[in-house]
Design an enzyme around this catalytic site. Structure first.
Site, PDB file in Angstrom:
ATOM      1  N   ASN A   9     -28.665  20.104 -13.350  1.00 53.32           N
ATOM      2  CA  ASN A   9     -29.714  21.084 -13.060  1.00 53.32           C
ATOM      3  C   ASN A   9     -29.476  22.275 -13.998  1.00 53.32           C
ATOM      4  O   ASN A   9     -28.582  23.081 -13.773  1.00 53.32           O
ATOM      5  CB  ASN A   9     -29.641  21.513 -11.590  1.00 53.32           C
ATOM      6  CG  ASN A   9     -30.709  22.545 -11.241  1.00 53.32           C
ATOM      7  OD1 ASN A   9     -31.573  22.867 -12.071  1.00 53.32           O
ATOM      8  ND2 ASN A   9     -30.653  23.063 -10.021  1.00 53.32           N
ATOM      9  N   LYS A  11     -31.296  24.760 -14.535  1.00 58.52           N
ATOM     10  CA  LYS A  11     -31.840  26.011 -13.951  1.00 58.52           C
ATOM     11  C   LYS A  11     -32.577  26.813 -15.024  1.00 58.52           C
ATOM     12  O   LYS A  11     -33.090  26.228 -15.987  1.00 58.52           O
ATOM     13  CB  LYS A  11     -30.735  26.819 -13.268  1.00 58.52           C
ATOM     14  CG  LYS A  11     -29.982  25.990 -12.224  1.00 58.52           C
ATOM     15  CD  LYS A  11     -29.147  26.800 -11.278  1.00 58.52           C
ATOM     16  CE  LYS A  11     -28.435  25.890 -10.297  1.00 58.52           C
ATOM     17  NZ  LYS A  11     -27.641  26.567  -9.312  1.00 58.52           N
ATOM     18  N   HIS A  93     -34.566  23.352  -3.467  1.00 50.65           N
ATOM     19  CA  HIS A  93     -33.276  23.925  -3.855  1.00 50.65           C
ATOM     20  C   HIS A  93     -33.112  25.262  -3.127  1.00 50.65           C
ATOM     21  O   HIS A  93     -34.097  25.984  -2.934  1.00 50.65           O
ATOM     22  CB  HIS A  93     -33.227  24.127  -5.376  1.00 50.65           C
ATOM     23  CG  HIS A  93     -31.848  24.436  -5.866  1.00 50.65           C
ATOM     24  ND1 HIS A  93     -31.280  25.683  -5.718  1.00 50.65           N
ATOM     25  CD2 HIS A  93     -30.915  23.659  -6.466  1.00 50.65           C
ATOM     26  CE1 HIS A  93     -30.054  25.654  -6.210  1.00 50.65           C
ATOM     27  NE2 HIS A  93     -29.805  24.427  -6.671  1.00 50.65           N
ATOM     28  N   GLU A  95     -32.133  27.986  -4.077  1.00 48.32           N
ATOM     29  CA  GLU A  95     -32.619  29.136  -4.859  1.00 48.32           C
ATOM     30  C   GLU A  95     -34.127  29.279  -4.722  1.00 48.32           C
ATOM     31  O   GLU A  95     -34.653  30.395  -4.792  1.00 48.32           O
ATOM     32  CB  GLU A  95     -32.183  28.978  -6.334  1.00 48.32           C
ATOM     33  CG  GLU A  95     -30.693  29.235  -6.494  1.00 48.32           C
ATOM     34  CD  GLU A  95     -30.029  28.494  -7.640  1.00 48.32           C
ATOM     35  OE1 GLU A  95     -30.744  27.964  -8.508  1.00 48.32           O
ATOM     36  OE2 GLU A  95     -28.778  28.431  -7.650  1.00 48.32           O
ATOM     37  N   GLU A 165     -26.041  20.673  -0.595  1.00 53.33           N
ATOM     38  CA  GLU A 165     -25.563  21.764  -1.450  1.00 53.33           C
ATOM     39  C   GLU A 165     -25.288  22.990  -0.580  1.00 53.33           C
ATOM     40  O   GLU A 165     -26.215  23.776  -0.292  1.00 53.33           O
ATOM     41  CB  GLU A 165     -26.632  22.134  -2.484  1.00 53.33           C
ATOM     42  CG  GLU A 165     -26.858  21.097  -3.546  1.00 53.33           C
ATOM     43  CD  GLU A 165     -27.244  21.731  -4.883  1.00 53.33           C
ATOM     44  OE1 GLU A 165     -26.540  21.490  -5.869  1.00 53.33           O
ATOM     45  OE2 GLU A 165     -28.235  22.489  -4.936  1.00 53.33           O
ATOM     46  N   GLY A 171     -22.558  28.022  -7.679  1.00 54.98           N
ATOM     47  CA  GLY A 171     -22.291  29.015  -8.719  1.00 54.98           C
ATOM     48  C   GLY A 171     -21.146  29.960  -8.400  1.00 54.98           C
ATOM     49  O   GLY A 171     -21.000  31.001  -9.038  1.00 54.98           O
ATOM     50  N   SER A 211     -20.572  23.930  -7.458  1.00 55.41           N
ATOM     51  CA  SER A 211     -19.373  24.201  -8.258  1.00 55.41           C
ATOM     52  C   SER A 211     -18.600  22.951  -8.685  1.00 55.41           C
ATOM     53  O   SER A 211     -17.372  23.000  -8.862  1.00 55.41           O
ATOM     54  CB  SER A 211     -18.442  25.178  -7.523  1.00 55.41           C
ATOM     55  OG  SER A 211     -19.050  26.450  -7.452  1.00 55.41           O
TER      56      SER A 211
HETATM   57  P1  13P Z   1     -23.277  25.020  -9.641  1.00 57.30           P
HETATM   58  O1  13P Z   1     -22.781  23.706 -10.131  1.00 57.30           O
HETATM   59  O2  13P Z   1     -23.406  26.078 -10.687  1.00 57.30           O
HETATM   60  O3  13P Z   1     -22.540  25.489  -8.430  1.00 57.30           O
HETATM   61  O4  13P Z   1     -24.800  24.781  -9.136  1.00 57.30           O
HETATM   62  C1  13P Z   1     -25.039  23.776  -8.231  1.00 57.30           C
HETATM   63  C2  13P Z   1     -26.487  23.651  -8.064  1.00 57.30           C
HETATM   64  O5  13P Z   1     -27.158  24.531  -7.537  1.00 57.30           O
HETATM   65  C3  13P Z   1     -27.135  22.437  -8.578  1.00 57.30           C
HETATM   66  O6  13P Z   1     -28.444  22.338  -8.137  1.00 57.30           O
END
Ligand code: 13P
Length: 278
Positions: A9, A11, A93, A95, A165, A171, A211
């Site tokens: 991803n 992002k 997601h 976010e 997740e 992150g 992560s």
């Molecule tokens: P990270 O791997 O940066 O923690 O992000 C995970 C994520 O949100 C994948 O969709």
């Protein structure tokens, strides 16, 4: 035996040229035998990613999708537009849930729209830190999963991917303990069994994200229930991402069984407009 799946991803990171450079490196360095690899760039990069990965085993996905097919929805991208370019789509997601007010109801509609256009929905669920501290992980994840799958048939659920997740792990560099993630994934599968039956529960892919990097993947890859990984930060580093895929691939056994049905209903085809000769 379910095929393992590793999803990048990207992002809202990297410029268009930077993404192209990254994907060319993915193409050279990722050598998966059994593992399905999916790359989800921004909408802006989907078209070029599809071109770069053509003829390889790497699939392209989107980071979101809208549920309507066409019309006055400024800024949105429909399943009809994505079809042919994206084979997967992340929906719900955290976010998007927290920054853009996406509810379980919206997520359910997006998942169904994707599935009905032959795009595999990657449906994200997960608890925040407060909920974890209060011992509410199971309750939150169960509620989100049930509501987010509410518009899918059992067959569509079987062909979907559910991504656990935990928000506090995204992150932050703090992963969920692999054993705990395995347990949550098992609970999700048991829920699917209750809601949609045993066959669906056996087929649906349930993965972990938060992560994941090239070092901690070894600990996760040992866990039996987890079918793959949704990778954010580490996917921006081609070497790290290729190592993650490699580790998962080496640990995976069995035949590739992933198959996605073609959508049944034909979508509208627009009338051809012919220019009048002068
Ligand atoms: P990270 O791997 O940066 O923690 O992000 C995970 C994520 O949100 C994948 O969709």
């Amino acid at each position: 035996m379910r095929q393992k799946i590793v999803i990048a991803n990207i992002k809202m990171n990297l410029s268009v040229p930077e993404n192209s450079v990254l994907f060319e490196k993915y193409k050279k360095e990722i050598a998966s035998e059994r593992t399905e690899v999916v790359v989800c760039p921004s909408y802006l990069d989907i078209y070029s990613a599809e071109g770069i990965f053509k003829g390889t085993k790497i699939k392209v996905g989107s980071q979101d999708i809208f549920y309507e097919e066409e019309g006055r929805y400024t800024g949105e991208i429909s399943p009809d537009q994505l079809k042919g370019f994206a084979e997967y789509s992340i929906v719900g997601h955290s976010e998007r849930r927290s920054n853009f007010g996406e509810t379980d109801k919206i997520v359910a509609k997006k998942a169904a729209a994707a599935a009905r256009h032959g795009i595999v929905p990657i449906i994200c669920v997960g608890e925040n830190l407060h909920e974890k501290m209060d011992g509410l992980t199971k309750l939150v994840v169960t509620g989100q999963t049930e509501a987010s799958l509410s518009e899918l048939t059992a067959k569509e659920v079987a062909e979907s991917v559910i991504a656990y997740e935990p928000i506090w792990a995204i992150g932050t560099g703090h992963t969920c303990d692999p054993g705990t993630a395995n347990e949550v994934v098992r609970n999700i599968r048991n829920l699917i069994k209750v809601l949609f039956g045993e066959k669906t529960a056996e087929k649906v892919h349930i993965i972990y994200g938060g992560s994941i990097d090239e070092k901690n993947i070894k600990g996760f890859a040992k866990e039996k229930e987890i079918d793959g990984y949704l990778v954010g930060t580490a996917s921006l580093n081609h070497t790290a991402f290729a190592k993650i895929v490699d580790t998962v691939d080496k640990g995976s056994v069995g035949k590739i069984t992933r198959k996605v049905s073609k959508p049944k209903s034909k979508t509208k085809t627009k009338k051809k407009t012919t220019k009048k000769k002068k």
